[in-house]
Motif scaffolding. Sequence first.
Motif: not given
Length: 457
Positions: A304-327
């Motif tokens: 009825v409604l689709e939420i499409s999640l992008p692969p990480l390679r298509d949102r590289r600007q999020d990498l700094p936030f994710l790296i710090q989060h996992f640390i």
Amino acid sequence: MAKILVIDDEASICSSLQFALEDEYEVKTTTDPWTGVEWLKQESFDLCLLDLKLGEINGIDVLTEIKKWQPDMVVIIMTAYGTISSSVEAIKKGAYSYLTKPLHMEELLTLLKQALHFQHLYRQVAYLRQELENKYRSEGIIGKSPRMRRVFELIDKVKDIETNVLISGESGTGKELVARAIHFSGKRKNQRFEVVNCAAIPDQLLESELFGHEKGAFTGAVSRREGKFQLAQNGTIFLDEIGDMPLHLQAKLLRVLQQREVTPLGANKSIKLNVRVIAATHRDLKKMVEEGTFREDLYFRLNVLEISLPPLRDRRQDLPFLIQHFIQVFNQELGKQIAGVVPDAYECLLNYHYPGNVRELANIVEAAMVICEGDQIQLKDLPEEVRHNHVRLHPGSQSIQSHIEALVGLPVKKVEELLIKATLEKNRGHRKQTAKMLGISERSLRDKLKQYKGRQT
């Protein structure tokens, strides 16, 4: 020691309460209600004893201001017999209880203990609920990229409605985390969230897992068992990897979704359901419908409604936030105090292609932190495959210069072929991503690969 604020316009009452309570509590008193409110803006109190009649000032107004600054603080009203009706109004406004003057110390001490116990339980429940909601709202789906902002917007739009949701995306992009975020931020958050991985359960057991069975329904059914749909009553069921469900079960699932009821294996009576359904897949369900391996009617029922999640390679600007989060996450889990990543290792993490997406990034950071001996992750701490894929791309660096020197003297077409093949290998044969990275169409890439293959034969 609990901290109590006393607000009463009679100095004698303030002094008496200070003397009576200071052995067990930290007590602060004032005859000026607005002074008390100013203290509340700067300090944290557990409980307030508030007089309802403060000269010309109405204690209800003071109560409202107190709740504005410290909503979870317990307030006990002190009142004369003639203002009991006002005390009831104060309780409606958020006061915990009231005491009549003159105060009886034994009654006061008993009420204080009850109120502070209530305060402790209230704060504990609020803390656990916040921790739970924060975990499922943010962990692994952190990001500020446009595509992730769109995901967050959709989560907020669907969290309180009954619409079926289909979450699509590659493995490791966080589909279950999005499903949990929808559930735990919505109106069903206090009900159960049941997960069924349709790819991990053998076909012969999946039907029982979903719908339940009666004793003796089949060989080995030695007792009655409730299925996941029954367990999720009034809550949410998450059907992960729905594309791996066999066709004969797709038909039964469709009936459950249409009729809003389930009949356990071996039962004669159906059970009415009130269950929110969220499904997820890494497969192309539209293509499966065309191939006849997924029911079209079930696809439209789920999507009825689709939420499409992008692969990480298509949102590289999020990498700094994710790296710090996992640390931060693994600092707590591993008992470490790692502050960050040294520049060359950081650049390596930013350039890696992450075929396993966010899940792989988390594993890489965790592994590096286990190995790391200092307070900064070094290049040597990263897995070999991550270091192997690292190429410095900034002009003038030794790495890029050495690669250029190795190509000097070759024909341009040969350089193009080497670049295309290297990019294809970097993306593990993923042609769409390779074409996107090279800035050419998929058709052009396909034609060039045919040319290269023809030259080899």
